[in-house]
Design a protein around this motif. Structure first.
Motif, PDB file in Angstrom:
ATOM      1  N   LYS A   1       0.843  -1.325  -0.127  1.00  0.00           N
ATOM      2  CA  LYS A   1      -0.087  -0.150  -0.040  1.00  0.00           C
ATOM      3  C   LYS A   1       0.902   1.604  -0.009  1.00  0.00           C
ATOM      4  CE  LYS A   1      -4.089  -1.808   2.208  1.00  0.00           C
ATOM      5  NZ  LYS A   1      -5.102  -1.829   3.445  1.00  0.00           N
ATOM      6  N   GLU A   2       1.958   1.200   0.799  1.00  0.00           N
ATOM      7  CA  GLU A   2       2.806   2.528   1.093  1.00  0.00           C
ATOM      8  C   GLU A   2       3.511   2.686  -0.418  1.00  0.00           C
ATOM      9  OE1 GLU A   2       6.705   3.611   3.247  1.00  0.00           O
ATOM     10  OE2 GLU A   2       5.511   2.274   4.493  1.00  0.00           O
TER      11      GLU A   2
ATOM     12  N   SER B   1       2.484   1.637  -3.331  1.00  0.00           N
ATOM     13  CA  SER B   1       1.416   2.116  -4.412  1.00  0.00           C
ATOM     14  C   SER B   1       1.183   3.404  -4.383  1.00  0.00           C
ATOM     15  CB  SER B   1      -0.046   1.082  -4.129  1.00  0.00           C
ATOM     16  OG  SER B   1      -0.787   1.499  -4.858  1.00  0.00           O
ATOM     17  N   ASN B   2       0.869   4.164  -2.944  1.00  0.00           N
ATOM     18  CA  ASN B   2       0.812   5.330  -2.509  1.00  0.00           C
ATOM     19  C   ASN B   2       1.882   6.278  -3.148  1.00  0.00           C
ATOM     20  OD1 ASN B   2      -1.895   4.936  -1.487  1.00  0.00           O
ATOM     21  ND2 ASN B   2      -0.826   4.926   0.626  1.00  0.00           N
ATOM     22  N   LYS B   3       3.151   6.095  -2.741  1.00  0.00           N
ATOM     23  CA  LYS B   3       4.331   6.527  -3.279  1.00  0.00           C
ATOM     24  C   LYS B   3       4.187   6.859  -4.775  1.00  0.00           C
ATOM     25  CE  LYS B   3       8.253   7.177  -1.179  1.00  0.00           C
ATOM     26  NZ  LYS B   3       9.642   6.655  -0.544  1.00  0.00           N
TER      27      LYS B   3
ATOM     28  N   ARG C   1       1.671   6.895  -6.833  1.00  0.00           N
ATOM     29  CA  ARG C   1       0.643   7.530  -7.463  1.00  0.00           C
ATOM     30  C   ARG C   1       0.791   8.950  -7.033  1.00  0.00           C
ATOM     31  NH1 ARG C   1      -4.757   4.058  -7.226  1.00  0.00           N
ATOM     32  NH2 ARG C   1      -3.738   2.024  -6.899  1.00  0.00           N
ATOM     33  N   GLU C   2       1.500   9.374  -5.854  1.00  0.00           N
ATOM     34  CA  GLU C   2       1.941  10.806  -5.446  1.00  0.00           C
ATOM     35  C   GLU C   2       2.887  11.407  -6.333  1.00  0.00           C
ATOM     36  OE1 GLU C   2       3.514  10.310  -1.438  1.00  0.00           O
ATOM     37  OE2 GLU C   2       1.762   9.913  -0.727  1.00  0.00           O
TER      38      GLU C   2
ATOM     39  N   GLU D   1     -10.304   1.047  -1.836  1.00  0.00           N
ATOM     40  CA  GLU D   1     -10.319   1.795  -2.906  1.00  0.00           C
ATOM     41  C   GLU D   1     -11.395   1.441  -3.713  1.00  0.00           C
ATOM     42  OE1 GLU D   1      -5.700   2.778  -2.794  1.00  0.00           O
ATOM     43  OE2 GLU D   1      -6.413   1.214  -4.234  1.00  0.00           O
TER      44      GLU D   1
END
Length: 141
Positions: free
Chosen positions: A77-78, A80-82, A84-85, A139
């Motif tokens: 998750k971390e 994936s978030n990075k 996307r950011e 999500e």
């Protein structure tokens, strides 16, 4: 696309996506397949359970998690978030934008969005490099 379970000479197990068996074989032959844990290029397909359709559609896939799975999921998750950011969301224009970047028609940058399986197959045929991002249960709409 097909997901293969792979294993390196040091018994590190991992998963990778390919168009088909021939795509895996070709990439391996060219030295493009390596272990993400140790970098070894001595990688083979591991035994896999076949995907069997029972005819019943399930709304969600269940995952029973122990502590290791919870930790790995949090890391995924971390990551994936990075990703996307640090990328631009282009929505359903993903295939169009990825192709423009690939062919130098627009500025090279990280993007993410949605694509149909037909669009993904067409991108692969054109040699456009991309990978699916995981969609986590919280999500989903």
């Amino acid at each position: 696309m097909i997901s293969f379970n792979l294993i390196c000479e040091h018994d590190h197990a991992f998963e990778a996506w390919f168009r088909n068996n021939a795509d895996f074989d070709g990439q391996k032959e060219r030295g493009l397949v390596s272990c993400p844990h140790c970098g070894s290029g001595n990688v083979e397909k591991a035994l896999m359970a076949p995907a069997v359709s029972t005819g019943k559609r399930r709304e969600q896939i269940a995952l029973a998690m122990g502590e290791q799975q919870k930790k790995a999921l949090a890391q995924l998750k971390e990551l994936s978030n990075k990703v996307r950011e640090n990328a631009d969301y282009v929505g359903d224009r993903f295939a169009e934008e990825a192709r423009k970047i690939h062919f130098g028609e627009t500025e090279a940058r990280g993007i993410y969005g949605e694509a149909t399986s037909e669009e993904a197959a067409s991108l692969m045929e054109d040699g456009v490099e991309f990978m699916p991002l995981p969609l986590f249960p919280e999500e989903q709409n």
